[in-house]
Design an enzyme around this catalytic site. Structure first.
Site, PDB file in Angstrom:
ATOM      1  N   ASP A  18     -13.380  32.050  38.338  1.00 29.14           N
ATOM      2  CA  ASP A  18     -14.096  33.233  38.826  1.00 29.14           C
ATOM      3  C   ASP A  18     -13.151  33.969  39.767  1.00 29.14           C
ATOM      4  OD1 ASP A  18     -15.616  35.021  40.349  1.00 29.14           O
ATOM      5  OD2 ASP A  18     -17.360  33.701  40.375  1.00 29.14           O
ATOM      6  N   ILE A  19     -12.920  35.222  39.498  1.00 27.92           N
ATOM      7  CA  ILE A  19     -11.903  35.951  40.272  1.00 27.92           C
ATOM      8  C   ILE A  19     -12.268  36.081  41.742  1.00 27.92           C
ATOM      9  CG2 ILE A  19     -12.778  38.283  39.785  1.00 27.92           C
ATOM     10  CD1 ILE A  19      -9.583  38.812  39.330  1.00 27.92           C
ATOM     11  N   ASP A  42     -17.107  43.505  38.246  1.00 29.30           N
ATOM     12  CA  ASP A  42     -17.446  44.505  39.255  1.00 29.30           C
ATOM     13  C   ASP A  42     -18.617  44.021  40.122  1.00 29.30           C
ATOM     14  OD1 ASP A  42     -17.165  46.935  40.484  1.00 29.30           O
ATOM     15  OD2 ASP A  42     -17.674  48.144  38.731  1.00 29.30           O
ATOM     16  N   TYR A 129     -16.754  46.866  28.248  1.00 27.16           N
ATOM     17  CA  TYR A 129     -16.016  47.946  27.599  1.00 27.16           C
ATOM     18  C   TYR A 129     -15.522  47.594  26.196  1.00 27.16           C
ATOM     19  CZ  TYR A 129     -16.161  51.094  31.632  1.00 27.16           C
ATOM     20  OH  TYR A 129     -16.566  51.952  32.625  1.00 27.16           O
TER      21      TYR A 129
END
Ligand code: ADP
Length: 186
Positions: A18-19, A42, A129
């Protein structure tokens, strides 16, 4: 497993995770052009970093596709969050690859300008996206390899892949793309 390759004097790493939990000077967000927050990376960054990041995004107002902007990292341990805007993928014939490479380059230029030595990236564009994973991995890794080759001041780039599938695809593509690779695992 972490895959590590040396690019000149810098290091490129692939990890699963997980960033928002990463130790890095700069964390890259998969932002939208409105800098309005959203799901995926985000949402996770704004949740973990707190309202300061959104306040900074509002003050900036927006960011064109293929570009990036920098804000505070709020409550995250990073120094900065770099918000990069990937293209929405349609059919691959709308300049998506160039825009995706541009988003990575813009984020890396900001990291270099801001003196951020370690930078963590998610897989930009491959969630909401819709950019196909393998194509996105190739653009991402080629762009980062080229950049690190000429910008040794950025010492370490880590791709933080959310799931096993993404890690496996990035690993495969990195083995094909890294020019002077010294793969190792730890
Ligand atoms: P985009 O809108 O650019 O496609 P997303 O955030 O929807 O961005 O997804 C980008 C990639 O990040 C996807 O592959 C998704 O699985 C992954 N991802 C989602 N949440 C996280 C997270 N917390 N840390 C790292 N990667 C994540």
């Amino acid at each position: 497993m972490t895959l590590v390759v040396n690019i000149g004097t810098s290091t490129l790493e692939l990890v699963q995770g997980d960033i928002t939990g990463q130790e890095a000077d700069g964390i890259v967000n998969a932002a939208n052009a409105e800098l309005a927050g959203g799901g995926g990376v985000d949402g996770a960054i704004h949740r973990a970093g707190g309202p300061e990041i959104m306040a900074a995004c509002r003050a900036i107002g927006g960011c064109p596709t293929g570009q990036a902007v920098v804000t505070t990292a709020g409550a995250l341990s990073a120094r900065k969050v770099i918000h990069a805007v990937a293209p929405r993928y349609k059919d691959g014939l709308q300049g998506e690859a160039g825009l995706l490479a541009s988003a990575y380059n813009a984020a890396l230029e900001i990291a270099s300008d801001q003196g951020l030595k370690t930078v963590a990236f998610p897989s930009l564009g491959t969630g909401a996206y819709g950019y196909p994973l393998e194509g996105a991995a190739r653009v991402a890794l080629r762009t980062v390899i080229d950049f690190l080759g000429s910008h040794p001041q950025v010492e370490r780039v880590r791709f933080v892949l959310f799931d096993k599938k993404a890690l496996a695809v990035y690993q495969q593509v990195l083995m094909e793309e890294a020019p002077t690779r010294r793969p190792g695992s730890r």
